[in-house]
Scaffold this active site. Structure first.
Site, PDB file in Angstrom:
ATOM      1  N   ARG A   1       0.825  -1.205   0.000  1.00 49.58           N
ATOM      2  CA  ARG A   1       0.000   0.000   0.000  1.00 49.58           C
ATOM      3  C   ARG A   1       0.859   1.254   0.000  1.00 49.58           C
ATOM      4  NH1 ARG A   1      -1.694   2.995   4.216  1.00 49.58           N
ATOM      5  NH2 ARG A   1      -1.414   1.331   5.746  1.00 49.58           N
TER       6      ARG A   1
ATOM      7  N   TYR B   1     -16.854  13.614 -16.840  1.00 52.88           N
ATOM      8  CA  TYR B   1     -17.196  12.197 -16.699  1.00 52.88           C
ATOM      9  C   TYR B   1     -18.200  12.023 -15.562  1.00 52.88           C
ATOM     10  CZ  TYR B   1     -16.565   7.259 -15.498  1.00 52.88           C
ATOM     11  OH  TYR B   1     -16.771   5.929 -15.195  1.00 52.88           O
TER      12      TYR B   1
ATOM     13  N   ASP C   1      -8.430  15.996 -16.669  1.00 57.17           N
ATOM     14  CA  ASP C   1      -8.664  14.595 -16.999  1.00 57.17           C
ATOM     15  C   ASP C   1      -8.249  14.417 -18.456  1.00 57.17           C
ATOM     16  OD1 ASP C   1      -9.688  12.116 -17.791  1.00 57.17           O
ATOM     17  OD2 ASP C   1     -11.423  12.259 -16.465  1.00 57.17           O
TER      18      ASP C   1
ATOM     19  N   LYS D   1      -8.721   2.768 -19.985  1.00 59.57           N
ATOM     20  CA  LYS D   1      -9.053   3.125 -21.355  1.00 59.57           C
ATOM     21  C   LYS D   1      -7.848   2.966 -22.294  1.00 59.57           C
ATOM     22  CE  LYS D   1     -13.023   4.405 -19.462  1.00 59.57           C
ATOM     23  NZ  LYS D   1     -12.746   4.500 -18.029  1.00 59.57           N
TER      24      LYS D   1
END
Length: 340
Positions: free
Chosen positions: A59, A112, A184, A209
């Site tokens: 992490r 988005y 973005d 994507k």
């Protein structure tokens, strides 16, 4: 590879952030599928937690994830990247780091969906106010700025209307008001657009994507220009626990290697389809920055290296006609997401 940042973009896509494994000679970055890392002794452990370079717990850092972070950070010309478990984990990393009680954010109207929805439905609980405007006209952004605006968040090209926003102009407006500019960059990818070079402070992607490009992994990443901004993001990200898994990172490292080739071919195909549809008697309109009819075609040529591979169009006959098209396509898959 030495001085990789001096090499061409295609070479950087393949090699940035990676090196031959010193122990085995492995060319591909290994999957360090481990939750924790051993310390040599107590002093070494204490030094790692005090900030000395070294791995402690996945992490808090992992060699496979780090290779991907360095790769995308270099492609975006930033000082560092932070891999996240999903695109929305990346978005929330940015929100949680810089938004809080009494803070205002201005966003692109067609942001988005989940990126906007969470600002409207969840962050008001923490005293965050948001305003959404059509940022393709910078005057709308200037008019929406308030004394407590701390972030401007734009998406360009926008999803799904393909409107473009002038990144450099928005950076000037945001910075004049004491706000960070976040972009973005998912629809363009770093292959076609580098917002940090145009004045943005933070750039983020849904790795799901174009960057991964194989429709087989979900992930996100945030890249910062300034080391202090990066350090603030890193602290929140590690404590909130939205880090990605090493196998996720390895899959994206595999996918990104073909980013340039895939984007070139996808753009070529999209341009042909957009031209065909623009002339089709049953099509009302086509929105694609590569077409000269697009209202921001000149802006595309100014701030992008290509128009991208996504376009939208409307058919004559409205909703029912649209359903007929969707229900009868043979090659495209009827599914969410893109870039595969």
């Amino acid at each position: 590879m030495k001085d990789i940042e001096k090499r061409g973009q295609m070479t950087q896509i393949i090699h940035a952030g990676q090196h031959v494994d010193p122990q085995t000679g492995a060319v591909a970055t290994p999957i360090y599928q481990t939750s924790t890392f051993a310390f040599r002794d107590a002093d070494h452990g204490a030094a790692c937690f005090a900030g000395e370079p070294g791995y402690k717990y996945t992490r808090l850092g992992n060699p496979t994830i780090e290779a991907l972070e360095k790769n995308i950070a270099q492609l975006e010309h930033g000082c560092g990247g932070l891999g996240a478990a999903s695109g929305m984990a990346a978005v929330n990393m940015v929100y949680l780091t810089f938004l809080g009680q009494g803070v205002h954010i201005v966003g692109t109207e067609s942001l988005y969906g989940p990126s906007r929805t969470i600002l409207e439905t969840e962050y008001p609980r923490f005293g965050v106010e948001s305003t959404f405007v059509d940022t393709s006209n910078p005057e709308n952004l200037a008019g929406a700025m308030q004394d407590n605006t701390k972030m401007v968040y734009i998406e360009t090209p926008a999803n799904p209307n393909l409107k473009l926003t002038d990144i450099a102009t928005c950076a000037e407006i945001a910075h004049a008001g004491g706000a960070l500019l976040v972009v973005d960059n998912t629809f363009a990818s770093p292959y076609l657009q580098n917002p940090l070079d145009l004045g943005a402070d933070i750039v983020l992607h849904s790795l799901t994507k174009f960057i991964n490009g194989h429709t087989d992994v979900v992930g996100g990443i945030v890249v910062a220009k300034d080391p202090d901004v990066y350090a603030r993001l890193k602290k929140v990200h590690y404590n909130m626990g939205g880090t990605m898994d090493p196998h996720q990172a390895w899959l994206v490292l595999r996918g990104v290697k073909s980013l340039g080739l895939r984007m070139d071919r996808a753009q070529e195909n999209s341009m042909k389809l957009a031209v065909f549809l623009e002339k089709h008697e049953k099509v009302d309109w086509v929105a694609y920055p590569g077409l000269e009819s697009h209202p921001q075609h000149d802006l595309m040529k100014k701030q992008m290296r290509g128009p991208g591979a996504v376009f939208s169009f409307g058919v004559k006959g409205g909703f029912e006609a649209g359903k007929t098209v969707i229900n009868n396509v043979e090659v495209p898959v009827l599914a969410v997401s893109l870039g595969g």
